[in-house]
Design an enzyme around this catalytic site. Structure first.
Site, PDB file in Angstrom:
ATOM      1  N   HIS A   1       0.231  -1.253   0.072  1.00 21.95           N
ATOM      2  CA  HIS A   1      -0.165  -0.118  -0.182  1.00 21.95           C
ATOM      3  C   HIS A   1       1.098   1.114  -0.010  1.00 21.95           C
ATOM      4  O   HIS A   1       0.292   2.489  -0.199  1.00 21.95           O
ATOM      5  CB  HIS A   1      -1.310  -0.108   1.119  1.00 21.95           C
ATOM      6  CG  HIS A   1      -0.467   0.422   2.587  1.00 21.95           C
ATOM      7  ND1 HIS A   1       0.795  -0.464   3.447  1.00 21.95           N
ATOM      8  CD2 HIS A   1      -0.304   0.804   3.480  1.00 21.95           C
ATOM      9  CE1 HIS A   1       0.817  -0.196   3.945  1.00 21.95           C
ATOM     10  NE2 HIS A   1       0.345   1.670   3.923  1.00 21.95           N
TER      11      HIS A   1
HETATM   12  C1  UD1 Z   1      -2.651   5.525   6.115  1.00 22.32           C
HETATM   13  C2  UD1 Z   1      -0.791   5.941   6.056  1.00 22.32           C
HETATM   14  C3  UD1 Z   1       0.511   5.275   6.650  1.00 22.32           C
HETATM   15  C4  UD1 Z   1      -0.449   3.571   6.669  1.00 22.32           C
HETATM   16  C5  UD1 Z   1      -1.969   2.794   6.223  1.00 22.32           C
HETATM   17  C6  UD1 Z   1      -2.435   2.166   6.519  1.00 22.32           C
HETATM   18  C7  UD1 Z   1      -0.688   8.610   6.172  1.00 22.32           C
HETATM   19  C8  UD1 Z   1       0.270   9.012   5.564  1.00 22.32           C
HETATM   20  N1  UD1 Z   1      -0.867   7.341   6.054  1.00 22.32           N
HETATM   21  O1  UD1 Z   1      -1.790   5.072   4.031  1.00 22.32           O
HETATM   22  O2  UD1 Z   1       1.169   4.970   7.099  1.00 22.32           O
HETATM   23  O3  UD1 Z   1       0.530   2.669   6.675  1.00 22.32           O
HETATM   24  O4  UD1 Z   1      -2.601   3.983   6.623  1.00 22.32           O
HETATM   25  O5  UD1 Z   1      -3.258   1.435   5.697  1.00 22.32           O
HETATM   26  O6  UD1 Z   1      -1.324   8.679   7.608  1.00 22.32           O
HETATM   27  N2  UD1 Z   1     -10.011   4.620   2.167  1.00 22.32           N
HETATM   28  C9  UD1 Z   1     -10.719   3.972   1.961  1.00 22.32           C
HETATM   29  N3  UD1 Z   1     -11.179   3.358   3.513  1.00 22.32           N
HETATM   30  C10 UD1 Z   1     -10.635   4.164   4.593  1.00 22.32           C
HETATM   31  C11 UD1 Z   1      -9.586   4.859   4.190  1.00 22.32           C
HETATM   32  C12 UD1 Z   1      -9.200   5.241   3.006  1.00 22.32           C
HETATM   33  O7  UD1 Z   1     -11.499   3.671   0.784  1.00 22.32           O
HETATM   34  O8  UD1 Z   1     -11.351   3.470   5.634  1.00 22.32           O
HETATM   35  C13 UD1 Z   1      -9.290   4.821   0.895  1.00 22.32           C
HETATM   36  C14 UD1 Z   1      -9.091   6.290   0.010  1.00 22.32           C
HETATM   37  O9  UD1 Z   1      -9.401   5.951  -0.976  1.00 22.32           O
HETATM   38  C15 UD1 Z   1      -8.146   6.909   0.432  1.00 22.32           C
HETATM   39  C16 UD1 Z   1      -6.811   5.691  -0.129  1.00 22.32           C
HETATM   40  O10 UD1 Z   1      -7.741   4.597   0.707  1.00 22.32           O
HETATM   41  O11 UD1 Z   1      -7.591   8.099  -0.319  1.00 22.32           O
HETATM   42  C17 UD1 Z   1      -5.887   6.030   1.213  1.00 22.32           C
HETATM   43  O12 UD1 Z   1      -5.718   6.046   2.574  1.00 22.32           O
HETATM   44  P1  UD1 Z   1      -4.731   6.937   3.578  1.00 22.32           P
HETATM   45  O13 UD1 Z   1      -5.345   6.904   5.071  1.00 22.32           O
HETATM   46  O14 UD1 Z   1      -4.884   8.356   2.654  1.00 22.32           O
HETATM   47  O15 UD1 Z   1      -3.352   6.592   3.164  1.00 22.32           O
HETATM   48  P2  UD1 Z   1      -2.889   4.800   3.347  1.00 22.32           P
HETATM   49  O16 UD1 Z   1      -2.348   4.297   2.228  1.00 22.32           O
HETATM   50  O17 UD1 Z   1      -4.195   3.808   3.791  1.00 22.32           O
END
Ligand code: UD1
Length: 369
Positions: free
Chosen positions: A207
């Protein structure tokens, strides 16, 4: 003590759970704030159930956005909570955007309210400033009053930044949760539920933006997984970010030979990790969990902020830049060494007692205020 504990994203929940329990046992008042950085059942809700976490006292419901927007939203909403609760301590864990956002708010309110900031998992450094987590770690450590470190390698990192005076070595609190949950995770028998044989499959998680946000990088990794799937079942609990990008880059056909499953809860994931012949990952937490479980791990990154998982654990870095051959060679090397017994060799302080040491460190720092 009155303590606000912050959790925002998936890797935070297993760190906060044992700390809340230890605070309660010691008779301290705790308030759980969920920032809502992760919000789906698979990324958040199921973890609360699996980890016996109480309902959050506050949910800031910030949701997904750019790093800047997400950080700003958390800051704005968290300020209200801190002004309302007036805690002695705000405790943040790990390195996600919510960690840094709440750290900055606490530091800004400190002169007026006297609240102090403790960072659990302090002192880890990848030295890769393109990683959002590296910025979050360094900023959070810089403004913390108490730096609670998970492994011995954190101390020299903090010393280089002149921050070792605030550091207390407490060990790895995520391992408290792992050891507490392992028996019930095993009874979940996730491999059995997926109809795959223990010790015969490779578990993969993916991820990191550097691996999945650019089509060339994602293609190399998926090409390697397709090749690997000819030799072993490849189980891939698919992060929403990775799924979105695989579709956008036209790489979804690469997922067909893999055993793709939705993101799984804590116990299911622990069950899958425990039963795997090897793990390929770009996650920080899995590097640590495989070390304790004795499962060979190949990390798909240029470097790791968790070097103890290599020097003392079962982790190795795939050669960088990633190539299909490099990933396959690293996997074969890991398989050749094979598994260790659970807890056979682990870094000091990864013993299931870190939460008690964290509470003791908070108490000691409070009494010397
Ligand atoms: C975040 C953390 C990362 C951690 C990871 C674990 C930061 C900078 N990054 O990255 O350190 O290792 O979480 O998962 O804080 N989304 C969903 N449902 C959710 C949450 C996210 O569908 O409940 C999707 C959304 O489209 C979002 C994307 O996942 O844009 C990324 O989520 P985000 O929290 O921005 O970053 P992670 O890649 O999850």
């Amino acid at each position: 003590m009155r303590v606000i504990a912050v959790a925002g994203a998936r890797p935070n929940f297993m760190k906060v759970a044992p700390i809340l329990r230890a605070l309660r046992t010691a008779g301290h008042a705790s308030t759980l704030v969920h920032t809502g950085q992760h919000y789906d059942a698979q990324m958040s809700g199921r973890f609360f159930a699996d980890l016996d976490l109480p309902e959050p006292d506050f949910n800031l419901e910030v949701g997904s956005a750019s790093h800047t927007q997400q950080t700003a939203k958390v800051m704005e909403r968290f300020e209200t909570v801190v002004r309302d609760i007036r805690p002695d301590w705000v405790l943040v864990v790990g390195d996600v955007n919510s960690t840094m956002a709440c750290a900055l708010v606490t530091a800004q309110l400190r002169p007026a309210l006297g609240c102090r900031l403790a960072h659990v998992e302090a002192g880890l450094r990848s030295h890769d400033w393109d990683m959002p987590e590296e910025l979050n770690r360094a900023v959070t450590d810089r403004v913390s009053d108490l730096l609670l470190t998970p492994s011995r390698d954190a101390q020299p990192n903090l010393a280089r930044e002149g921050l070792d005076g605030q550091a207390v070595f407490v060990g790895n609190v995520m391992i408290d949760t792992l050891l507490h949950q392992l028996p019930s995770a095993r009874s979940v028998d996730m491999p059995g539920r997926l109809g795959i044989e223990r010790d015969r499959y490779v578990l993969v998680t993916l991820h990191r933006p550097s691996n999945v946000d650019e089509s060339g990088a994602l293609r190399v990794i998926l090409d390697a997984l397709v090749q690997l799937a000819r030799e072993r079942t490849v189980v891939l609990p698919l992060h929403p970010r990775t799924l979105k990008n695989a579709i956008a880059f036209g790489l979804d056909a690469h997922l067909t030979p893999l055993r793709v499953v939705e993101p799984v809860g804590y116990r299911e994931m622990l069950s899958l990790t425990d039963g795997a012949a090897a793990v390929l990952t770009d996650s920080g937490g899995l590097q640590e969990e495989t070390t304790v479980l004795g499962v060979p791990c190949v990390t798909l990154r240029a470097q790791t902020e968790r070097p103890a998982t290599i020097t003392e654990g079962t982790n190795r870095l795939a050669p960088w830049p990633l190539t299909v051959e490099g990933i396959m060679d690293a996997w074969r090397g890991a398989m050749a060494i094979g598994r260790r017994r659970v807890g056979e060799r682990v870094p000091v302080g990864w013993d299931g007692q870190a939460a008690a040491r964290i509470v003791a460190a908070l108490e000691a720092a409070t009494s010397t205020k």
